[in-house]
Design an enzyme around this catalytic site. Structure first.
Site, PDB file in Angstrom:
ATOM      1  N   LYS A 114      11.475   7.231  14.239  1.00  0.00           N
ATOM      2  CA  LYS A 114      12.044   7.740  12.987  1.00  0.00           C
ATOM      3  C   LYS A 114      13.381   8.429  13.227  1.00  0.00           C
ATOM      4  O   LYS A 114      14.299   8.306  12.410  1.00  0.00           O
ATOM      5  CB  LYS A 114      11.045   8.695  12.309  1.00  0.00           C
ATOM      6  CG  LYS A 114       9.780   7.991  11.816  1.00  0.00           C
ATOM      7  CD  LYS A 114      10.103   6.913  10.787  1.00  0.00           C
ATOM      8  CE  LYS A 114       8.872   6.245  10.213  1.00  0.00           C
ATOM      9  NZ  LYS A 114       9.179   5.208   9.224  1.00  0.00           N
ATOM     10  N   TYR A 157       6.230   7.176  17.297  1.00  0.00           N
ATOM     11  CA  TYR A 157       6.527   7.292  15.865  1.00  0.00           C
ATOM     12  C   TYR A 157       7.709   8.236  15.637  1.00  0.00           C
ATOM     13  O   TYR A 157       8.671   7.895  14.934  1.00  0.00           O
ATOM     14  CB  TYR A 157       5.278   7.797  15.134  1.00  0.00           C
ATOM     15  CG  TYR A 157       5.436   7.919  13.638  1.00  0.00           C
ATOM     16  CD1 TYR A 157       5.394   6.794  12.820  1.00  0.00           C
ATOM     17  CD2 TYR A 157       5.638   9.163  13.040  1.00  0.00           C
ATOM     18  CE1 TYR A 157       5.539   6.904  11.450  1.00  0.00           C
ATOM     19  CE2 TYR A 157       5.774   9.282  11.665  1.00  0.00           C
ATOM     20  CZ  TYR A 157       5.722   8.149  10.867  1.00  0.00           C
ATOM     21  OH  TYR A 157       5.874   8.267   9.511  1.00  0.00           O
ATOM     22  N   ARG A 186       0.846  -1.201   0.000  1.00  0.00           N
ATOM     23  CA  ARG A 186       0.000   0.000   0.000  1.00  0.00           C
ATOM     24  C   ARG A 186       0.883   1.254   0.000  1.00  0.00           C
ATOM     25  O   ARG A 186       2.089   1.192   0.253  1.00  0.00           O
ATOM     26  CB  ARG A 186      -0.878   0.032   1.259  1.00  0.00           C
ATOM     27  CG  ARG A 186      -1.933  -1.035   1.276  1.00  0.00           C
ATOM     28  CD  ARG A 186      -2.865  -0.903   2.475  1.00  0.00           C
ATOM     29  NE  ARG A 186      -2.246  -1.304   3.726  1.00  0.00           N
ATOM     30  CZ  ARG A 186      -2.111  -0.508   4.786  1.00  0.00           C
ATOM     31  NH1 ARG A 186      -2.547   0.738   4.754  1.00  0.00           N
ATOM     32  NH2 ARG A 186      -1.538  -0.946   5.897  1.00  0.00           N
TER      33      ARG A 186
HETATM   34  N1  LIG Z   1       2.229   8.903   4.586  1.00  0.00           N
HETATM   35  C1  LIG Z   1       2.996   9.839   5.109  1.00  0.00           C
HETATM   36  O1  LIG Z   1       2.604  11.033   5.209  1.00  0.00           O
HETATM   37  C2  LIG Z   1       4.391   9.524   5.589  1.00  0.00           C
HETATM   38  C3  LIG Z   1       5.184  10.602   6.019  1.00  0.00           C
HETATM   39  C4  LIG Z   1       6.471  10.342   6.460  1.00  0.00           C
HETATM   40  C5  LIG Z   1       6.952   9.055   6.478  1.00  0.00           C
HETATM   41  N2  LIG Z   1       6.153   8.028   6.074  1.00  0.00           N
HETATM   42  C6  LIG Z   1       6.721   6.686   6.134  1.00  0.00           C
HETATM   43  O2  LIG Z   1       6.623   6.061   4.886  1.00  0.00           O
HETATM   44  C7  LIG Z   1       6.441   4.649   5.072  1.00  0.00           C
HETATM   45  C8  LIG Z   1       5.201   4.194   4.318  1.00  0.00           C
HETATM   46  O3  LIG Z   1       4.096   4.943   4.798  1.00  0.00           O
HETATM   47  P1  LIG Z   1       2.648   4.886   4.105  1.00  0.00           P
HETATM   48  O4  LIG Z   1       2.000   6.171   4.401  1.00  0.00           O
HETATM   49  O5  LIG Z   1       2.795   4.414   2.733  1.00  0.00           O
HETATM   50  O6  LIG Z   1       1.965   3.765   5.034  1.00  0.00           O
HETATM   51  P2  LIG Z   1       0.695   2.811   4.745  1.00  0.00           P
HETATM   52  O7  LIG Z   1      -0.077   3.303   3.581  1.00  0.00           O
HETATM   53  O8  LIG Z   1       0.019   2.679   6.054  1.00  0.00           O
HETATM   54  O9  LIG Z   1       1.381   1.408   4.333  1.00  0.00           O
HETATM   55  C9  LIG Z   1       2.200   0.754   5.271  1.00  0.00           C
HETATM   56  C10 LIG Z   1       2.833  -0.460   4.641  1.00  0.00           C
HETATM   57  O10 LIG Z   1       3.678  -1.085   5.620  1.00  0.00           O
HETATM   58  C11 LIG Z   1       3.298  -2.459   5.746  1.00  0.00           C
HETATM   59  N3  LIG Z   1       3.589  -2.915   7.117  1.00  0.00           N
HETATM   60  C12 LIG Z   1       3.206  -2.364   8.286  1.00  0.00           C
HETATM   61  N4  LIG Z   1       3.696  -3.090   9.318  1.00  0.00           N
HETATM   62  C13 LIG Z   1       4.389  -4.114   8.776  1.00  0.00           C
HETATM   63  C14 LIG Z   1       5.108  -5.209   9.309  1.00  0.00           C
HETATM   64  N5  LIG Z   1       5.227  -5.412  10.643  1.00  0.00           N
HETATM   65  N6  LIG Z   1       5.697  -6.088   8.458  1.00  0.00           N
HETATM   66  C15 LIG Z   1       5.581  -5.913   7.122  1.00  0.00           C
HETATM   67  N7  LIG Z   1       4.923  -4.889   6.545  1.00  0.00           N
HETATM   68  C16 LIG Z   1       4.322  -4.012   7.372  1.00  0.00           C
HETATM   69  C17 LIG Z   1       1.823  -2.497   5.395  1.00  0.00           C
HETATM   70  O11 LIG Z   1       1.441  -3.820   5.032  1.00  0.00           O
HETATM   71  P3  LIG Z   1      -0.135  -4.265   5.057  1.00  0.00           P
HETATM   72  O12 LIG Z   1      -0.758  -3.593   3.848  1.00  0.00           O
HETATM   73  O13 LIG Z   1      -0.115  -5.735   4.925  1.00  0.00           O
HETATM   74  O14 LIG Z   1      -0.692  -3.742   6.337  1.00  0.00           O
HETATM   75  C18 LIG Z   1       1.808  -1.508   4.221  1.00  0.00           C
HETATM   76  O15 LIG Z   1       2.276  -2.125   3.038  1.00  0.00           O
HETATM   77  C19 LIG Z   1       6.351   4.428   6.584  1.00  0.00           C
HETATM   78  O16 LIG Z   1       7.623   4.042   7.087  1.00  0.00           O
HETATM   79  C20 LIG Z   1       5.969   5.783   7.112  1.00  0.00           C
HETATM   80  O17 LIG Z   1       6.383   5.970   8.435  1.00  0.00           O
HETATM   81  C21 LIG Z   1       4.876   8.228   5.629  1.00  0.00           C
END
Ligand SMILES: NC(=O)c1ccc[n+]([C@@H]2O[C@H](COP(=O)([O-])OP(=O)(O)OC[C@H]3O[C@@H](n4cnc5c(N)ncnc54)[C@H](OP(=O)(O)O)[C@@H]3O)[C@@H](O)[C@H]2O)c1
Length: 248
Positions: A159, A155, A13
């Site tokens: 990070k 969180y 995702r």
């Molecule tokens: N979105 C933002 O604004 C933002 C900002 C800064 C940093 N980030 C960072 O970017 C990264 C991705 O964020 P996102 O927004 O794309 O998150 P997201 O849409 O919630 O997707 C999270 C992904 O991580 C997987 N995941 C979670 N826990 C896991 C585990 N224990 N083992 C394996 N896979 C796991 C989920 O798998 P499932 O689908 O199977 O649950 C999913 O594929 C994260 O590290 C987040 O902290 C995001």
């Protein structure tokens, strides 16, 4: 690019999914993991197949569990033999509660998931990179780790821990031809930010130079650049991609 094999954690995702698509469009073979979204993993594989670029392989694995990561690495070695790069993207946000109102198990679950998934893959994959004398590691951080964010104590702490871990690792493994860098997104449109309160988002957007959320493709393009095009001389950096949020 045709020979690159890249592991992306949390590829089912959001940002991870877009990274998988971008890398496959560039001809990379993509190995991605997910925790529970098997249906989304299957549809990503089908979408990548239709691109006629690189192949994609999805693996269910809890990246915070060292034993599961060990078993996964054994499969990779058997099925693919080598690895060019690793994107530690899997992560969770937590319950959004102020530190004193949250529960200790939830707090450590965020730390274990976010930090443990990075240290686990590095512990298990680095010997392979060292043997190959090459490999690029990108760890996903966040501007929450730079500035702190109310309701996100675990969180934010997780990070910033990943940033210092990455800098330390860079000092230890650069001499083996391995690069370690971080990508630090701001507010990106994904499931993770869907529940962030509207007032919080509105106040951030009003004050920041770009005045919009980022999209997953923008982050994915930066990750692909770091994996495939960036000079080797870039070492131990945290690259912020946030529309100016951190400077506002
Ligand atoms: N979105 C933002 O604004 C933002 C900002 C800064 C940093 N980030 C960072 O970017 C990264 C991705 O964020 P996102 O927004 O794309 O998150 P997201 O849409 O919630 O997707 C999270 C992904 O991580 C997987 N995941 C979670 N826990 C896991 C585990 N224990 N083992 C394996 N896979 C796991 C989920 O798998 P499932 O689908 O199977 O649950 C999913 O594929 C994260 O590290 C987040 O902290 C995001």
């Amino acid at each position: 690019m045709n020979e690159q094999i890249i592991l992306v954690t949390g590829g089912s995702r959001g940002i991870g999914r877009s990274i998988c698509l971008t890398l496959a469009e560039r001809g990379c073979t993509v190995l991605f993991t997910y925790l529970s979204s098997a249906d989304k993993a299957l549809s990503l594989i089908a979408e990548i197949d239709a691109l006629n670029g690189g192949r994609a392989y999805g693996y269910q694995c809890d990246m915070s569990d060292l034993k599961q990561v060990q078993a996964l690495a054994a499969r990779f070695r058997k099925e693919h033999g080598r690895l060019s790069g690793l994107v530690n993207n899997a992560g969770i946000l937590g319950d959004g509660k102020p530190f004193l109102m949250g529960n200790d198990d939830n707090w450590w679950n965020v730390m274990r998931t976010n930090v443990g998934s990075v240290t686990n893959t590095c512990r298990i994959m680095l010997p392979l990179f060292i043997a190959q004398r090459r490999g690029r590691i990108i760890n996903m951080t966040s501007i929450s780790g730079q500035k702190g964010n109310a309701g996100q104590s675990a969180y934010s702490a997780s990070k910033s821990a990943i940033v210092t871990f990455s800098k330390t690792l860079a000092k230890e493994v650069t001499r083996f031809g391995i690069s370690v860098n971080c990508v630090s997104p701001g507010l990106i449109e994904t499931d993770m930010t869907a529940d962030v309160p509207d007032e919080y988002v509105a106040s951030r957007l009003t004050n920041m130079p770009m005045k919009r959320k980022g999209n997953v493709e923008e982050v994915a393009n930066l990750v692909a650049y770091l994996l495939c095009d960036a000079p080797n001389y870039m070492v131990g950096q945290e690259l912020t991609i946030d529309g100016g949020l951190a400077i506002s």
